[in-house]
Design an enzyme around this catalytic site. Structure first.
Site, mmCIF file in Angstrom:
data_model
loop_
_atom_site.group_PDB
_atom_site.id
_atom_site.type_symbol
_atom_site.label_atom_id
_atom_site.label_comp_id
_atom_site.label_asym_id
_atom_site.label_seq_id
_atom_site.Cartn_x
_atom_site.Cartn_y
_atom_site.Cartn_z
ATOM 1 N N HIS A 1 0.581 -1.342 0.105
ATOM 2 C CA HIS A 1 -0.110 0.132 0.075
ATOM 3 C C HIS A 1 0.893 1.206 -0.054
ATOM 4 O O HIS A 1 1.988 1.271 0.672
ATOM 5 C CB HIS A 1 -0.867 -0.265 1.269
ATOM 6 C CG HIS A 1 -1.955 -1.256 1.347
ATOM 7 N ND1 HIS A 1 -3.064 -0.915 0.681
ATOM 8 C CD2 HIS A 1 -1.773 -2.302 1.998
ATOM 9 C CE1 HIS A 1 -3.700 -2.007 0.705
ATOM 10 N NE2 HIS A 1 -3.030 -2.888 1.501
ATOM 11 N N LYS B 1 29.483 -10.676 1.947
ATOM 12 C CA LYS B 1 30.694 -11.149 1.232
ATOM 13 C C LYS B 1 30.190 -11.758 -0.141
ATOM 14 O O LYS B 1 29.075 -11.948 -0.374
ATOM 15 C CB LYS B 1 31.344 -12.149 1.775
ATOM 16 C CG LYS B 1 30.638 -13.576 1.911
ATOM 17 C CD LYS B 1 31.346 -14.770 2.712
ATOM 18 C CE LYS B 1 30.764 -15.902 2.814
ATOM 19 N NZ LYS B 1 31.670 -16.896 3.146
#
Length: 195
Positions: A121, A192
């Site tokens: 919304h 990483k």
């Protein structure tokens, strides 16, 4: 509770269970290699079966809820669910493909109790949040191939997760996650590169 009230409640419950079984059966008949636990809830418009596109050997775990609606009163954008070959949707996953598309590439896995939402919304001052239109500028979710989304993650509208990426358990994903990287946290951030 009166006998009439009890009878109405039982009839309503039976109607809901029958509808859910019928919708699930239609998906399984259309996709014969689908492995869907009988407790999985399939909720889609009866005429919208074709917006659910499943590859071979897709697996849907127990108590998952799969929602796919072509149209809703909250958005003019089409909903669609596309799961590639071998996609695994684990126990208790909630996929909400309405007001945008959710796509997951072949070999991807969405672990238990994740939520993937194609639309949300808009924030409009002075309007009850649940009654506002959905944000059509930020919708849909793209999950690449061989992606692993850890348990308890939330993937928000507009997220794009690249091939071979991993999302750590409990993360909230929004925006772009490049291919081959491990991301985690709230909101999810780079951890990483996966060798």
């Amino acid at each position: 509770m009166t006998f009439g009230g009890l009878a109405r409640a039982l009839a309503d419950d039976l109607r809901l269970q029958t509808t859910r079984r019928l919708l699930g059966l239609r998906v399984r008949l259309r996709h014969p290699t689908l492995m869907s636990d009988p407790t999985a809830i399939w909720d889609y418009g009866f005429r919208d079966l074709e917006i659910i596109e499943l590859g071979e050997r897709v697996s849907i775990g127990a108590y998952s809820e799969i929602i796919a609606f072509r149209r809703t009163k909250h958005s003019s954008l089409e909903g669609r669910l596309t799961l590639g070959d071998g996609v695994v949707i684990s126990t208790g996953v909630n996929l909400r493909a309405a007001g945008g598309a959710i796509r997951a590439g072949a070999g991807s896995a969405i672990s238990q109790h994740c939520v993937v939402v194609a639309a949300n919304h808009r924030l409009e001052p002075g309007t009850a949040r649940i009654h506002t239109a959905w944000d059509e500028a930020c919708c849909g979710v793209e999950i690449g191939m061989n992606v692993w989304i850890g348990a308890g993650c939330i993937v928000l509208p507009g997220a794009h997760i690249g091939d071979n990426a991993v999302i750590a358990a409990g993360s909230v994903v929004r925006g772009e996650v490049p291919a081959g990287e491990l991301w985690g946290g709230v909101p999810a951030k780079y951890i990483k590169t996966i060798e």
